[in-house]
Write a protein that holds these residues in place. Structure first.
Motif, PDB file in Angstrom:
ATOM      1  N   ALA A  58     -22.336 -28.115  18.167  1.00 28.49           N
ATOM      2  CA  ALA A  58     -23.460 -29.032  18.003  1.00 28.49           C
ATOM      3  C   ALA A  58     -24.426 -28.975  19.181  1.00 28.49           C
ATOM      4  O   ALA A  58     -25.628 -29.213  19.026  1.00 28.49           O
ATOM      5  N   SER A  59     -23.923 -28.639  20.372  1.00 29.53           N
ATOM      6  CA  SER A  59     -24.755 -28.678  21.580  1.00 29.53           C
ATOM      7  C   SER A  59     -25.858 -27.633  21.594  1.00 29.53           C
ATOM      8  O   SER A  59     -26.784 -27.729  22.398  1.00 29.53           O
ATOM      9  N   THR A  62     -28.719 -29.889  19.573  1.00 27.06           N
ATOM     10  CA  THR A  62     -29.036 -31.283  19.865  1.00 27.06           C
ATOM     11  C   THR A  62     -28.529 -31.647  21.252  1.00 27.06           C
ATOM     12  O   THR A  62     -27.505 -31.118  21.690  1.00 27.06           O
ATOM     13  N   TYR A  64     -27.430 -34.582  22.151  1.00 28.15           N
ATOM     14  CA  TYR A  64     -26.398 -35.604  22.050  1.00 28.15           C
ATOM     15  C   TYR A  64     -25.746 -35.538  20.687  1.00 28.15           C
ATOM     16  O   TYR A  64     -26.414 -35.329  19.664  1.00 28.15           O
ATOM     17  N   SER A  65     -24.431 -35.737  20.665  1.00 24.55           N
ATOM     18  CA  SER A  65     -23.727 -35.836  19.392  1.00 24.55           C
ATOM     19  C   SER A  65     -22.417 -36.559  19.605  1.00 24.55           C
ATOM     20  O   SER A  65     -21.796 -36.444  20.667  1.00 24.55           O
ATOM     21  N   ASN A  66     -21.997 -37.334  18.611  1.00 29.04           N
ATOM     22  CA  ASN A  66     -20.647 -37.885  18.607  1.00 29.04           C
ATOM     23  C   ASN A  66     -19.986 -37.504  17.291  1.00 29.04           C
ATOM     24  O   ASN A  66     -20.620 -37.530  16.232  1.00 29.04           O
ATOM     25  N   LEU A  67     -18.740 -37.108  17.377  1.00 35.92           N
ATOM     26  CA  LEU A  67     -18.016 -36.606  16.217  1.00 35.92           C
ATOM     27  C   LEU A  67     -16.601 -37.158  16.202  1.00 35.92           C
ATOM     28  O   LEU A  67     -16.073 -37.601  17.235  1.00 35.92           O
TER      29      LEU A  67
END
Length: 290
Positions: A58-59, A62, A64-67
């Protein structure tokens, strides 16, 4: 749930001013590992490995990401997030997150929860759903050397003006609440983790700025890292300060926290804190609870 004790590691001492082009994005600041461990090959390990791999993927697109990962079993979920510094290019962000994952793997093998702060990114995972929770507990503070060349109230005023630009929604916004401030020959930055609301970010940054002001009154630089944000300032050397005293030129063998406690140099080039001399209770209580 019982609060456990955790190991807080302080690594790589030299932290350069936060610009994407200076090559410092992967410099270590701190890492924390839970004492709770999962068994090799267990569903928990599979979920953690899947989560970290997904965060790295994801990085690249984006900041920022939370999973959440339940790849092996929904009974052992793994929650995680990353936040890259707001001025990083996507490729630098991805490289920083990869470095953070590599650090966690080597520093915190089989840890049920862990976090690492690099100069350019923050990454955390655990088996509790911490995403979206505010956290203004102090994890790490550091002050540079005292300014040379005659320190006066005008310098304090300039520093405070730069820091004030970070609070109350100040700065230029950006990814994860990234904020910049400047006054005279002082520059400052702050950023929140992307799971914080605007008001939560304001509160966290104000708390971080307060920590820096209180701890680093006569220093030419200061950093305060809280659970969900940080604030930093540094002098550019264009004022009445000795440029060699700036924290970009720190002695690589000795660092002191806000109480003057000495960090010990590890033989492998990293740093750790003597847990009997450094107050890590806030970190223990707020960062990982199982």
């Amino acid at each position: 749930m019982n609060n456990l004790f955790f190991l807080l590691l302080l690594l790589a001492a030299s932290i350069a001013s936060p610009t994407a082009a200076d090559g410092s994005a992967n410099a270590y600041i701190y890492a924390g590992c839970s004492e709770s461990r999962y068994a090799p090959g267990s569903p928990s390990q599979i979920n953690v490995d899947s989560l970290l791999s997904s965060l790295v993927s994801a990085s690249s697109s984006t900041p920022y990401s939370n999973l959440t990962s339940t790849a092996a079993s929904a009974s052992f979920p793994s929650f995680g997030l990353f936040q890259c510094r707001g001025d990083l290019q996507p490729s630098n962000c991805a490289d920083c997150v990869r470095s953070a994952v590599s650090s966690i793997s080597s520093l915190c093998p089989f840890a049920a929860g862990a976090a690492v702060q690099l100069d350019g990114c923050f990454l955390r995972y655990g088996n509790d759903s911490f995403v979206g929770e505010p956290d203004t507990s102090v994890l790490y503070k550091k002050c540079g050397a005292a300014g040379g060349g005659g320190y006066g109230t005008d310098q304090i005023g300039i520093r405070d003006a730069a820091l004030s630009a970070l609070t109350g929604g100040g700065g230029n916004g950006g990814a994860g609440g990234y904020r910049v401030g400047a006054a005279g020959y002082v520059q400052a930055v702050a950023q929140c983790v992307g799971d914080q609301s605007a008001s939560e970010c304001d509160d966290c940054v104000a708390a971080a700025v307060g920590q820096v002001r209180a701890a680093c009154g006569y220093a030419v630089s200061g950093d305060a890292y809280l659970g969900k944000c940080y604030a930093r300032f540094w002098y550019t050397g264009n004022g009445a300060y000795n440029d060699d005293a700036d924290h970009h030129h720190d002695d690589p063998d000795h660092h002191h926290d806000d109480d003057g406690k000495l960090f010990s140099q590890l033989s492998g080039g990293g740093r750790t804190i003597d847990s009997h001399r450094f107050r890590i209770s806030n970190f223990i209580i707020s960062l990982f609870s199982f």
